[in-house]
Design a protein around this motif. Structure first.
Motif, mmCIF file in Angstrom:
data_model
loop_
_atom_site.group_PDB
_atom_site.id
_atom_site.type_symbol
_atom_site.label_atom_id
_atom_site.label_comp_id
_atom_site.label_asym_id
_atom_site.label_seq_id
_atom_site.Cartn_x
_atom_site.Cartn_y
_atom_site.Cartn_z
ATOM 1 N N ASP A 1 10.974 42.628 45.599
ATOM 2 C CA ASP A 1 10.373 41.603 46.660
ATOM 3 C C ASP A 1 11.328 40.689 47.316
ATOM 4 O OD1 ASP A 1 10.483 40.268 44.348
ATOM 5 O OD2 ASP A 1 8.828 38.790 44.756
ATOM 6 N N GLU A 2 12.530 40.479 47.022
ATOM 7 C CA GLU A 2 13.640 39.707 47.436
ATOM 8 C C GLU A 2 14.487 40.503 48.558
ATOM 9 O OE1 GLU A 2 14.496 36.703 47.187
ATOM 10 O OE2 GLU A 2 12.897 35.987 45.793
ATOM 11 N N VAL B 1 18.861 44.207 50.451
ATOM 12 C CA VAL B 1 19.926 44.361 51.354
ATOM 13 C C VAL B 1 21.244 44.890 50.607
ATOM 14 C CG1 VAL B 1 21.850 42.998 52.860
ATOM 15 C CG2 VAL B 1 19.390 42.974 53.191
ATOM 16 N N SER B 2 21.444 44.003 49.441
ATOM 17 C CA SER B 2 22.760 44.283 48.733
ATOM 18 C C SER B 2 22.378 45.611 47.912
ATOM 19 C CB SER B 2 22.999 43.301 47.807
ATOM 20 O OG SER B 2 22.069 42.986 46.673
ATOM 21 N N MET C 1 9.857 41.735 38.253
ATOM 22 C CA MET C 1 8.886 40.582 38.712
ATOM 23 C C MET C 1 8.583 40.798 40.108
ATOM 24 S SD MET C 1 7.834 38.980 35.998
ATOM 25 C CE MET C 1 7.429 37.438 36.520
ATOM 26 N N PRO D 1 5.030 40.393 42.751
ATOM 27 C CA PRO D 1 3.535 39.902 43.098
ATOM 28 C C PRO D 1 2.591 41.189 43.098
ATOM 29 C CG PRO D 1 4.802 39.757 45.107
ATOM 30 C CD PRO D 1 5.857 40.130 44.130
ATOM 31 N N ARG E 1 8.684 47.013 49.242
ATOM 32 C CA ARG E 1 8.716 45.687 48.883
ATOM 33 C C ARG E 1 7.786 45.082 47.883
ATOM 34 N NH1 ARG E 1 11.655 43.691 53.451
ATOM 35 N NH2 ARG E 1 11.300 41.903 52.295
ATOM 36 N N ASN F 1 17.005 39.834 50.180
ATOM 37 C CA ASN F 1 18.640 39.744 50.258
ATOM 38 C C ASN F 1 18.873 40.662 49.297
ATOM 39 O OD1 ASN F 1 18.322 38.175 52.425
ATOM 40 N ND2 ASN F 1 18.536 36.301 51.187
ATOM 41 N N ILE F 2 18.044 40.698 48.270
ATOM 42 C CA ILE F 2 18.717 41.618 47.096
ATOM 43 C C ILE F 2 18.553 43.184 47.537
ATOM 44 C CG2 ILE F 2 18.246 42.382 44.711
ATOM 45 C CD1 ILE F 2 17.530 39.719 43.776
#
Lengths: 121, 87, 911
Positions: A10-11, A16-17, A55, A57, A33, A13-14
């Motif tokens: 759900d992050e 993306v990497s 983790m 949601p 997501r 930017n993570i």
């Protein structure tokens, strides 16, 4: 066509990497997501491997993992669980839910890439 | 063991006093009528009913809800957890 | 009619079944798996109260007196209402001090007096023998009804079946009442058999009742309808029969009498107190037992009236209706079953009664005499357990034979009911000494002697003697005229008191004499030290924890104690006793000191075998005792209560420690959760930063645009990281009370306006309209303006994040509520789902879903709430999902005490 790898986190930017890394390794990258989207995509696209954040949601990574293992259609999907919580109990829970491997964030990109190669070999 | 306080002594003494009153003069005379209940004479029916009522009341206060255990106000009971004090 | 062989065969077959049950119960007890550890079986064993007197006598009484059979069962009902207090206290005392009979109980309470024990035993035997005779009479009478009047009446005693029944029962009582010397006098096999007997007699009685009611007649109403037609029967069920007005005094006297008897009869004491496996069972047994009595009485009236209607008044003996009715209707098997029911009522009573009485006779008559004769001087002699058992066996046989003798001589003189009442009145004499002794510390030995002797004498004179006279053994003239013509002393009209019937009269005078002497003599002379100490041990039995005082001072030799214990308990038990004590004290057996506690322990164990009074004598014989004075008793008591005080203080301290530990554990858990969340929040931005940096490091050839995007992400994640660190620190400071507060007089209106202005850029970007609703002026309040600004900015930026992209609206209001000021920030965003409303102020609970959630740390609201709390205010959320959210807070104008803070000028915490 390369091997399909699903990234579920759900992050943004993570994601993306991770997707940059997986593409660099030559895999076909799918992105989800959250947990339920990830499960739906696993069933629809049948990726060989999932990079699954623990983790998220709603439906957590653990829930997704259990659902995958319970579904004969996609039971063989390899699952690499990622978590930002480093407690022993979380690792145990992830493996208990049926993950094939478990990596804590932040991770070394080389280690992760090597791990993914091993799991797909 | 806590919980040995039920039933409360005051309730039991009150029940006993009520029983003694209900089963003796003059309340007993109330039932001394030539009437019948379902074809049965009133006096024995009344006595057995009172009797059954006392048993029911005793059963209720004895077996009553366990959550109420440990109710205060008991002079004759063990103040602490000592239940089995055999030497 | 049935053949004698059949009846005798059934009876002995039934006895065989009892043997089997008792044997099984004993075997299970030996294996430690008690069959009677059960409240229902315990209550059934109390049913031994219902003897032949109930089984045959009640119907007889009802046939002649209507409701008069009932008070004997209403009394126990009333007594059972108090059982949880009274019986439980008796059980606790008996357990604690190894008391095994009612004589022992009374003797122990009044200073372990052997003479008192003997007196109680004497009263019991005299009072109970007629009762035993009554049971034998019932067996014999029932037998005659079943087999028909024998052609040649039995004259030779050796041809009398009743004798053999008595002998068989003696064998049973010997087998299961004295099989081995139990230190607590408990006989599980016997109790199991008794409980079974209670069930049998109940079922048999109800079976006959149902047969009469619905077999011979057409229901209870039919019986009554027919009864009403007969003039001489219709008044039976009224209180005022014929001309005489109802005798309420006798009714009351019978109620009280049976109320006492159900506690004081030797067999009741045996099953209720001595055989009690677990005192918690009393709670249930106390209402099951009266229920049993009610059930066994339901059919008394139908059987009585059914019999009267069937045979016609005055034709058959009503006391055997329960047999003659089925027999006359051809239901032979039912008659036989009814006989077995009556037989079980008899055998149950006889077995328990003789076992109980034999314990008393052995411990309180025979042993003290033998001890007095010096046959068992202190140091010689071997194991006495076998001798004790043999004495008991002989006593059982003797008591039964005494009963049989009485039955042969006087059995025909009286109806069953009258005999039973005489016994009841005898044991009622124990009430003042026993019950008074349990609740009144002031009762003394002299009082107990006086009460018992006085009461017993009056009982003998007013009840026993006239009954003997009526049997024709002594001239009956003195009953009416008084001895030597002194009418004032006429036994049934003492001092001219002619208004009472003979039973009430006797009960009144005997209990009056008993209570007066007990109380009067107790008050007249102060108790000895031993009486006083025993009084304390009895009355306060529930008050003590493990630290009971031991009222003993003196010197004893360990070897003497061991020898003594060995002789009365047998070598195996004695060894176990000393081993256990040694284990508790923590030294090997040979090093044990014969201190008060050990002496007391040995004495109690011996008391279980031979009674408290004899045990006292034996201990005295081997130890040099110092006589105790009242002062010594008080001193010992004082020490004990000090010990108890220490124990209690220790317990309290332990409790507090435990609570503190629990609290620490839960705080630890909270902290653990918090750390876990912080870790997660810190690791997430670090993950992106590390991964993207490594990717760029590995790939120097990366495209500039790609590199630019990655660097942008790294910068923003770094900002997120430092924001998070600052907020965690901030929160930690506020929570730990280390934050600095720079209080000043704050104009909240100006503060709100400034905060909205500061965020106007944010709203303008999102095309959000902000409506302000502020009063003209509000009172100043004392607070830290920077902190309040922080709260406002947090609420406003939250609102800006959640309003829709187009048409977003935010309304800010300020209200003067007199005592306080309230600020609210309302948006028209998606609102907060019900499930999350409760947790929105908790740390790391970010609203919205992850896809669209604007960046945030999840600490803004918790910090805001802490700040508002600090100034004595409250912060809350009102939200209906889908209709926007409204975050609001209220600050009191005059915070009470705790709020505010140091008005110093130091730098505030960073934020």
């Amino acid at each position: 066509m390369g091997t399909k790898v699903l990234i579920a986190d759900d992050e943004p930017n993570i994601v993306v990497s991770l997707s940059f890394m997986m593409k660099r390794e030559g895999y076909e990258v799918l992105i989800a997501r959250d947990g339920s989207e990830a499960l739906a995509m696993i069933r629809a696209e049948k990726p060989r491997l999932v990079l699954l954040d623990a983790m998220m949601p709603g439906m957590t990574g653990f829930d997704v993992c259990e659902a995958v293992r319970a579904d004969p259609e996609v039971r063989e999907t390899r699952i690499l669980m990622l978590t930002a919580k480093g407690r022993e109990s979380d690792v145990a829970r992830g493996l208990g839910a049926g993950a094939d491997a478990y990596i804590t964030k932040p991770f070394s990109t080389r280690d992760l890439a090597a791990r993914v190669r091993d799991m797909l070999a | 063991m806590r919980g040995e306080r039920r039933p409360r002594p005051q309730v039991l003494v009150a029940l006993c006093a009520a029983g003694l009153a209900l089963l003796n003069f003059p309340l007993l005379a109330i039932w001394d009528q030539p009437a019948t209940v379902f074809g049965l004479p009133l006096l024995p029916v009344a006595l057995f009913t009172i009797w059954a009522g006392l048993i029911l009341a005793l059963a209720l206060v004895s077996e009553g809800d366990a959550a109420e255990r440990g109710a205060p106000g008991d002079g004759t009971d063990a103040p602490d957890g000592q239940e089995d004090d055999r030497p | 009619m049935m053949t004698p062989g059949m009846v005798l065969g059934a009876a002995f077959g039934y006895l065989l079944l009892l043997f089997t049950i008792a044997w099984y119960g004993d075997r299970r007890a030996a294996q430690g798996r008690s069959v009677i550890d059960n409240a229902t079986l315990y209550a059934l064993s109390w049913g031994v109260y219902c003897t032949a007197w109930t089984y045959f006598g009640s119907v007889g009484r009802a046939a002649s007196g209507g409701m008069w059979f009932l008070p004997i069962y209403l009394g126990p009902m009333l007594a059972m209402l108090l059982a949880w207090m009274v019986v439980r206290k008796m059980v606790r005392i008996a357990r604690t001090y190894r008391i095994t009979s009612i004589a022992d109980f009374i003797a122990s309470r009044y200073g372990k007096s052997p003479l008192l024990a003997a007196l109680v035993t004497l009263i019991t035997v005299v009072g109970i023998v007629p009762y035993i005779a009554l049971q034998l009479k019932a067996v014999s009478a029932g037998y005659q009804v079943l087999t028909g009047p024998s052609a040649a009446p039995v004259t030779a005693w050796w041809k009398d079946g009743t004798l053999y029944v008595a002998l068989a029962l003696a064998a049973f009582a010997v087998a299961f009442g004295t099989r081995h010397l139990d230190l607590a006098e408990r006989h599980e096999g016997m109790v199991a058999a008794i409980a079974f007997e209670s069930a049998v007699k109940l079922v048999a009685f109800i079976a006959v009742g149902a047969f009469v009611t619905w077999g011979l007649f057409d229901g209870m109403d039919d019986i009554w309808a027919r009864t009403e037609a007969i003039p001489e029967l219709r008044t039976l069920l009224r209180l005022d029969q014929s001309a005489a007005s109802f005798d309420y005094a006798q009714w009351f006297a019978l109620t009280i009498l049976s109320m006492l008897s159900v506690l004081l009869l030797p067999r009741q004491f045996q099953v209720m107190v001595v055989e009690c496996v677990n005192e918690r069972h009393i709670r249930r047994a106390a209402w099951l037992f009266p229920l049993y009595l009610l059930l066994i009485n339901i059919f008394v009236l139908p059987i009585a009236f059914g019999g009267l209607l069937h045979f016609g008044p005055g034709q058959e003996n009503p006391e055997t209706f329960i047999l003659s009715l089925p027999l006359a209707s051809g239901a032979h098997w039912l008659a036989l079953f009814a006989y077995i029911g009556g037989f079980s009522a008899v055998t149950g009573m006889l077995i328990v009664e003789t076992v109980a009485v034999s314990t008393m006779v052995c411990n309180d008559f025979v042993m003290p005499s033998l001890l007095r004769l010096g046959r068992f001087g202190s140091r010689e002699g071997g194991d006495l357990t076998r001798l004790l058992l043999n004495i008991r066996r002989t006593a059982i046989l003797a008591v039964l034979m005494l009963g049989y003798f009485y039955f042969r001589v006087a059995g025909e003189a009286y109806a069953l009911v009258s005999i039973g009442l005489i016994s009841f009145a005898a044991v009622a004499q124990f009430a003042p000494a026993l019950l008074g002794g349990m609740y009144w510390r002031g009762g003394t030995r002299a009082g107990a002697y006086g009460g018992l002797i006085g009461g017993f004498a009056v009982w003998a004179y007013t009840l026993m003697l006239p009954s003997v006279a009526k049997s024709g053994w002594i001239p009956a003239g003195f009953i009416d005229d008084g001895p030597f013509g002194l009418t004032l002393l006429a036994p049934e009209r003492l001092f001219g008191l002619a208004q009472l019937d003979y039973l009430t009269h006797s009960l009144f005078w005997s209990l009056l004499a008993n209570v007066s002497l007990y109380v009067g003599l107790s008050l007249a002379r102060s108790p000895s030290a031993r009486e006083a100490s025993q009084a304390l041990l009895f009355v306060d039995v529930f008050r003590r924890g493990g630290t009971e005082p031991v009222f003993w001072r003196g010197r004893a030799r360990l070897d003497d104690l061991r020898a003594l214990a060995g002789r009365f308990l047998g070598p195996v038990r004695a060894q176990a006793l000393f081993d256990e004590h040694a284990r508790e004290v923590g030294v090997p057996v040979p090093d044990l000191v014969a201190d008060a506690r050990l002496v007391d322990r040995v004495e109690r164990q011996i008391a279980g075998a031979v009674g408290t009074a004899s045990a006292r004598v034996m201990i005295e014989s081997v130890a040099q005792e110092e006589p105790l004075s009242i002062d010594d008793v008080l001193e010992i008591l004082d020490e004990a209560s000090q010990l108890r005080g220490y124990a209690r203080a220790l317990e309290e301290a332990t409790g507090e420690l435990r609570a503190a530990n629990e609290q620490l554990k839960s705080l630890d858990h909270l902290k653990d959760d918090f750390m876990s969340s912080v870790t997660h929040e810190l690791r997430t931005p670090l993950t992106s930063i590390r991964a993207l940096s490594e990717l760029m490091l590995d790939d120097p050839e990366m495209e500039a645009a790609q590199r630019q995007e990655f660097l942008g992400i790294i910068v923003s994640e770094s900002e997120r990281l430092s924001r998070l660190v600052n907020q965690v620190l901030d929160l930690a400071k506020i929570e730990s009370g280390h934050a600095e507060w720079h209080n000043a007089d704050v104009d909240l209106r100006a503060l709100v306006t400034d905060a909205v202005r500061a965020t106007s850029e944010l709203f303008r970007e999102g095309d959000v309209s902000v409506a302000l609703d502020l009063p003209e002026a509000v009172p100043l309040l004392r607070a830290d303006p920077d902190r309040l600004t922080q709260v406002m900015l947090n609420l406003l930026s939250n609102a800006a994040k959640f309003v829709p992209r187009a048409g977003g609206r935010v309304a800010v209001t300020l209200r003067d509520e007199g005592e306080s000021l309230a600020v609210s920030v309302r948006d028209n965003g998606p609102g907060v789902p019900l499930a999350e409303q409760a947790t929105v102020f908790e740390k790391f609970r970010q609203g919205g879903d992850a896809l669209t959630r604007p960046p945030g740390t999840g600490l803004g609201l918790p910090i805001s709430r802490q700040i508002v709390d600090h100034f004595g205010g409250t912060m809350w959320l009102e939200s209906e999902p889908g209709k926007g959210a409204c975050f609001a807070f209220r600050l009191p104008l005059r915070p009470d005490g705790k709020a505010g803070g140091n008005d110093n000028g130091h730098e505030s915490a960073d934020r």
